[in-house]
Design an enzyme around this catalytic site. Structure first.
Site, PDB file in Angstrom:
ATOM      1  N   ASN A  39      25.207  16.119 -26.689  1.00  0.00           N
ATOM      2  CA  ASN A  39      25.387  14.765 -26.176  1.00  0.00           C
ATOM      3  C   ASN A  39      24.073  14.228 -25.612  1.00  0.00           C
ATOM      4  OD1 ASN A  39      26.196  12.398 -24.915  1.00  0.00           O
ATOM      5  ND2 ASN A  39      27.572  13.398 -23.461  1.00  0.00           N
TER       6      ASN A  39
ATOM      7  N   TYR B 140      38.807  21.049 -24.785  1.00  0.00           N
ATOM      8  CA  TYR B 140      38.048  20.992 -26.039  1.00  0.00           C
ATOM      9  C   TYR B 140      38.993  20.824 -27.228  1.00  0.00           C
ATOM     10  CZ  TYR B 140      34.031  22.731 -23.348  1.00  0.00           C
ATOM     11  OH  TYR B 140      33.027  22.873 -22.433  1.00  0.00           O
TER      12      TYR B 140
ATOM     13  N   GLU C  73      34.155  12.840  -8.964  1.00  0.00           N
ATOM     14  CA  GLU C  73      35.277  12.117  -9.561  1.00  0.00           C
ATOM     15  C   GLU C  73      36.631  12.579  -9.022  1.00  0.00           C
ATOM     16  OE1 GLU C  73      35.071  11.804 -13.826  1.00  0.00           O
ATOM     17  OE2 GLU C  73      32.970  11.182 -13.767  1.00  0.00           O
TER      18      GLU C  73
ATOM     19  N   CYS D 153      30.624  14.104 -20.866  1.00  0.00           N
ATOM     20  CA  CYS D 153      30.939  15.432 -21.379  1.00  0.00           C
ATOM     21  C   CYS D 153      31.313  16.396 -20.259  1.00  0.00           C
ATOM     22  CB  CYS D 153      29.804  15.983 -22.234  1.00  0.00           C
ATOM     23  SG  CYS D 153      28.189  15.933 -21.457  1.00  0.00           S
ATOM     24  N   HIS D 154      30.991  16.059 -19.013  1.00  0.00           N
ATOM     25  CA  HIS D 154      31.410  16.902 -17.890  1.00  0.00           C
ATOM     26  C   HIS D 154      32.933  16.899 -17.725  1.00  0.00           C
ATOM     27  CE1 HIS D 154      30.790  12.851 -16.179  1.00  0.00           C
ATOM     28  NE2 HIS D 154      31.770  13.168 -15.329  1.00  0.00           N
TER      29      HIS D 154
END
Length: 184
Positions: free
Chosen positions: A141, A118, A176, A149-150
């Site tokens: 978002n 962040y 991912e 945003c993950h």
């Protein structure tokens, strides 16, 4: 309603299945405007009412609309592991100011399989010390998954919060390759 009439509406919507549950997709002539998690009837109604107020007309259910074809196909490819970058027109009209700046940096600057803190994201947009504001931007978002945003995590290694729920964030990060896949 035929396809041409659908595309002349303020927005069109559909619910698509995904590995993280049903997603509400809403698109305008500008591009994808909303991705909503856990698209139950109640969530869908609340989201569409809010969008209708902001857009001036409630989105029309149009799962076959060409406006939704690209987002639907690219999300399926993403969940199949075949797509790492979304190449979609996005309608940024639901987000302004600092939030827009942060989300655009996130979309452009944090690739598939990477994470950012962040505070790091706050520094990237020229606002060191605004980590909490970045967290609020992530929570607001309107395009999660597509604007990833993950991928924003705590600097101490914690995964942080997530509007779609922590299990959904874990699933996306595992997809991912950032986190291991669950054993069961």
């Amino acid at each position: 309603m035929n396809a041409m009439a659908q595309d002349q509406c303020a927005a069109v919507w559909a619910v698509v299945d995904s590995d993280i549950g049903p997603l509400l997709l809403v698109a305008t002539g500008e591009g994808l405007v909303t991705v909503g998690f856990h698209a139950t009837e109640a969530v869908r109604e609340r989201t569409l009412d809010r969008l209708g107020s902001r857009l001036g007309a409630e989105p029309v259910h149009a799962p076959g609309s060409p406006l939704l074809a690209g987002p639907t196909a690219q999300l399926r490819e993403y969940f199949a592991g075949d797509r790492h970058d979304f190449e979609l027109p996005l309608d940024w009209s639901m987000v302004t100011g600092f939030n827009r700046q942060v989300l655009r940096e996130l979309a452009d600057g944090v690739p598939y399989g990477a994470v950012v803190g962040y505070g790091d994201l706050a520094r990237r947009v020229g606002s060191p010390g605004a980590a909490q504001a970045v967290g609020l931007a992530m929570g607001a978002n309107p395009l999660p998954v597509v604007v990833p945003c993950h991928r924003v995590v705590e600097s101490d290694g914690g995964i942080g919060g997530f509007g779609g729920g922590l299990e959904t964030k874990r699933q996306l990060l595992a997809l991912e390759g950032v986190l291991p896949q669950p054993l069961f």
